[in-house]
Design a protein around this motif. Structure first.
Motif, PDB file in Angstrom:
ATOM      1  N   GLY B  56     -28.772  29.546  63.113  1.00  0.00           N
ATOM      2  CA  GLY B  56     -29.808  29.221  62.126  1.00  0.00           C
ATOM      3  C   GLY B  56     -30.806  28.188  62.600  1.00  0.00           C
ATOM      4  N   ASP B  80     -30.834  25.634  56.402  1.00  0.00           N
ATOM      5  CA  ASP B  80     -30.679  26.758  55.463  1.00  0.00           C
ATOM      6  C   ASP B  80     -29.305  26.793  54.804  1.00  0.00           C
ATOM      7  N   GLY B  81     -28.761  25.638  54.499  1.00  0.00           N
ATOM      8  CA  GLY B  81     -27.456  25.589  53.835  1.00  0.00           C
ATOM      9  C   GLY B  81     -26.278  25.752  54.779  1.00  0.00           C
ATOM     10  N   HIS B  82     -26.537  25.909  56.086  1.00  0.00           N
ATOM     11  CA  HIS B  82     -25.442  26.022  57.053  1.00  0.00           C
ATOM     12  C   HIS B  82     -25.266  24.702  57.778  1.00  0.00           C
TER      13      HIS B  82
END
Lengths: 591, 101
Positions: B56, B80-82
């Motif tokens: 990501g 991105d939330g990762h």
């Protein structure tokens, strides 16, 4: 040979969980990437007949930049597996050697990691094989405020999509139905041609077209905890607390099971009946002594594996499963990465080391997930030399807990410091670049009780099959040697080393012989020998470093070849006697 | 304009020590290892590593510093939330850009 369907996807998206649901098998499942290091295969029953489902280790792309990717490409192109040495075929399937062209691909698309997952899917679709997509982990995407629109996705990629939740088994029947409806006859493939990587921008645009947002992203307690556990504060103090709790749970639960459940059960309901029966049908003498005497095969052969070792197998695998399924292990790896680097290891090396406290074989296999040979060599040597497996740990606790708790602590401290010394020395001796950390930390999940119990039960069955029977055979050999007087002769023969150098009684030569069969057999017979505290420490230290069992040597040979297997054999044998002898000789000087 | 002179950064307090900053008019550019926990920037340049993009970490993405591990361990970032842990060497190769007020 039945036709094959490949199960593919990114690492840690639930492929193995789905594989188990579809085939009824028990492939290793955990909440971190790189769990599947072998090609496992099983039978999946579809409308068209039975198919061979192959669980392909997770990859990020098909650009053949590492062994796992090369194997995936080989499987899609259906030739021979050219990448030898890293990924091997699991014994339960017929996938060794030449492979036929797959009939279809079952692709697990991770809704929680949509863009990377779509990137790989686009590459898989280029092989033009009939494909069904299992859209997994939509629940996690939902928590992040979006959902994948199945219809829109189907329209975009032109293959059937089924929503699944692999850990619960949701959507499995629908998936089988979808596989049953597609034509499982391969179209022309793009053999021997590299697949062009898709453009990230195109994939990101695609992902935007297929998701529907239903609100702002909210962070729940589990996610907040997951975030906190990876920060030095409060992550490190919690990590030390967790490690203490693991030790307490494994030892406490194991001792409790042993002391209050299994030993009373066998002593009350099993052994008296066996002794009565044998006494009634045999005359006092050699046969009766072999069956129920000091090393009585029917008594010790049951007591050692099932009352002394089994409790720790149960307690260890319950604890390990909780760690694996929660996704806490990679967090531990990240927290301790800096310390591990000082001895030449990367933090994720903690995973095979922890597995090694269960059994060395899966631990050695799991080192394949480490991307450097140097890392694999260091961790494998540490495991073989100084990490006691859970059977041996159970035996140590049985031998030492009642006799001397300080000696028990000293043995485990010796194990810990030996690991550091071995890693430090090997880091200097083995050439290779320093480890570079780059890992995705998985979502913290609440382990499912059914999954934990299933894993524990599987480990118990595996122990009974692979551990208990060799142990029973070892006890039978010990009983025969003891009762026929051969044990005394053997003790005499090895007396200069066993008695003179190690200060142990002559009969301690027998466990050293049996230890080649199973590691715990170097420990358990010592319980019958009425040893002094010093002898206990020496005996336990020798047992700790002594040769790994035959199955581990076979594993080493398969993974690293002849030279390393022989090297480990020599190192463990010499190391065990050298450390044991040094302790005895030093203690003799000062006492 | 030197980065250290820019006082109108809208994303947290930045640690500029040992950073090689270049500031275009209206932007400042730093390497990801210089971010403080909780601050973020837009990725403009990546080091040579094929895995970064798959995890990501791609140009144009917003990277947030989560934490730095003790004992010289990796840094943990979120994209991105990762959540991704990466070595400091890799982190030093990631360039970020900020819009100045």
């Amino acid at each position: 040979m039945s036709e094959t369907i490949l199960l593919m996807g990114l690492p840690n998206v639930g492929k193995s969980a789905l594989f188990n649901r579809l085939t009824g098998l028990n492939a290793q499942v955990a909440n971190y990437g790189g769990t599947t290091v072998e090609l496992a295969s099983g039978t999946i029953a579809l409308k068209q007949g039975d198919f061979n489902l192959i669980d392909v280790p997770g990859t990020y792309s098909l650009e053949a930049s590492c062994d796992a990717e090369r194997v995936a490409v080989d499987l899609l192109q259906a030739g021979k597996i050219s990448s030898k040495g890293k990924l091997h075929c699991h014994s339960q399937g017929s996938i060794k050697g030449e492979l036929q062209r797959p009939s279809a691909v079952l692709y697990v698309l991770d809704a929680n990691n949509l863009v990377s997952s779509l990137y790989l899917l686009m590459q898989v679709l280029e092989y033009n094989l009939p494909t069904v997509v299992a859209l997994n982990r939509n629940d996690l995407a939902n928590e992040k405020g979006y959902q994948v629109d199945v219809k829109a996705l189907e329209k975009e990629i032109g293959v059937p999509v089924v929503t699944t939740l692999a850990v619960k088994g949701t959507g499995v029947e629908e998936l089988k139905e979808a596989l049953g409806q597609i034509s499982l006859k391969s179209k022309t493939s793009k053999k021997e041609r590299a697949v062009k990587p898709p453009e990230w921008r195109r994939i990101e645009d695609l992902s935007q077209r297929i998701i529907t947002r239903h609100g702002p992203t909210t962070t729940n307690f589990r996610q907040k905890l997951g975030g906190l556990l990876v920060k030095p504060w409060p992550g490190l103090p919690i990590a030390f607390l967790v490690i203490c709790m693991i030790l307490l749970a494994v030892v406490g639960l194991g001792m409790g099971l042993r002391q209050f459940v299994l030993l009373p059960f066998f002593n009350t309901f099993v052994f008296p009946h066996i002794e009565n029966l044998v006494s009634n049908i045999t005359q006092p003498g050699l046969l009766q002594n072999v069956l129920i005497g000091n090393y009585g095969f029917l008594i010790k052969g049951i007591e050692w594996p099932f009352a002394l070792v089994l409790p720790y197998i149960i307690s260890f695998y319950i604890t390990l499963s909780l760690l694996e399924d929660s996704g806490y292990m990679p967090r531990l790896g990240v927290l301790f990465d800096g310390l591990f680097k000082r001895i030449g290891l990367q933090g994720t090396g903690i995973i095979p080391l922890l597995l090694g406290y269960g059994c060395a074989i899966p631990a050695i296999l799991s080192t394949r997930a480490l991307n450097q040979r140097k890392q694999r060599l260091i961790i494998t040597t540490m495991i073989c030399l100084a990490v006691p497996c859970i059977s041996q740990t159970g035996a140590f606790i049985s031998l030492l807990a009642a006799a001397s708790v300080p000696v028990m602590i000293a043995v485990f401290a010796l194990s810990f410091f030996s690991m550091i010394i071995v890693a430090t020395i090997m880091n200097r001796l083995v050439k290779g670049p320093p480890p570079e950390t780059l890992i995705e930390i998985p979502e913290l999940l609440v382990p499912r009780l059914s999954s934990v119990m299933k894993k524990m039960w599987f480990s118990v069955k595996q122990f009974i099959r692979d551990g208990a029977f060799p142990m029973i055979a070892g006890v039978a050999i010990a009983a025969l040697l003891y009762e026929t007087g051969l044990m005394a002769s053997l003790g005499q023969l090895m007396s200069p080393v066993v008695v003179g150098f190690l200060g142990l009684p002559p009969e301690a030569a027998v466990p050293l012989m049996l230890g080649i069969l199973r590691r715990e057999l170097t420990v358990l017979p010592l319980m019958e020998m009425d040893l002094t505290v010093l002898q206990l420490f020496v005996g336990a230290s020798v047992a700790l470093f002594y040769v790994p069992c035959i199955a581990v040597i076979a594993s080493l040979f398969r993974e690293f070849g002849f030279r390393l297997s022989i090297g480990i054999l020599l190192l463990t044998t010499v190391g065990a006697f050298a450390v044991g002898g040094a302790i005895y000789q030093f203690a003799s000087l000062i006492m | 304009m030197a980065a250290t002179e820019t006082e109108t950064i809208d994303i947290g307090q930045l640690n500029f020590e040992s950073c090689s900053n270049e500031c275009q008019p209206g932007f400042i550019s730093i390497t990801a290892d210089c971010l403080d926990a909780g601050t973020c920037g837009l990725i403009t340049q990546l080091p040579e590593n094929s895995l970064l993009a798959h995890l990501g970490i791609r140009c144009g993405k917003n990277l947030q510093m989560v934490t730095r591990q003790r004992f010289g361990g990796p840094v943990v970032v979120e994209v991105d939330g990762h959540v991704i842990a990466l070595s400091r060497t890799l982190c030093q190769g990631i360039k970020l850009s900020f819009a100045c007020k």
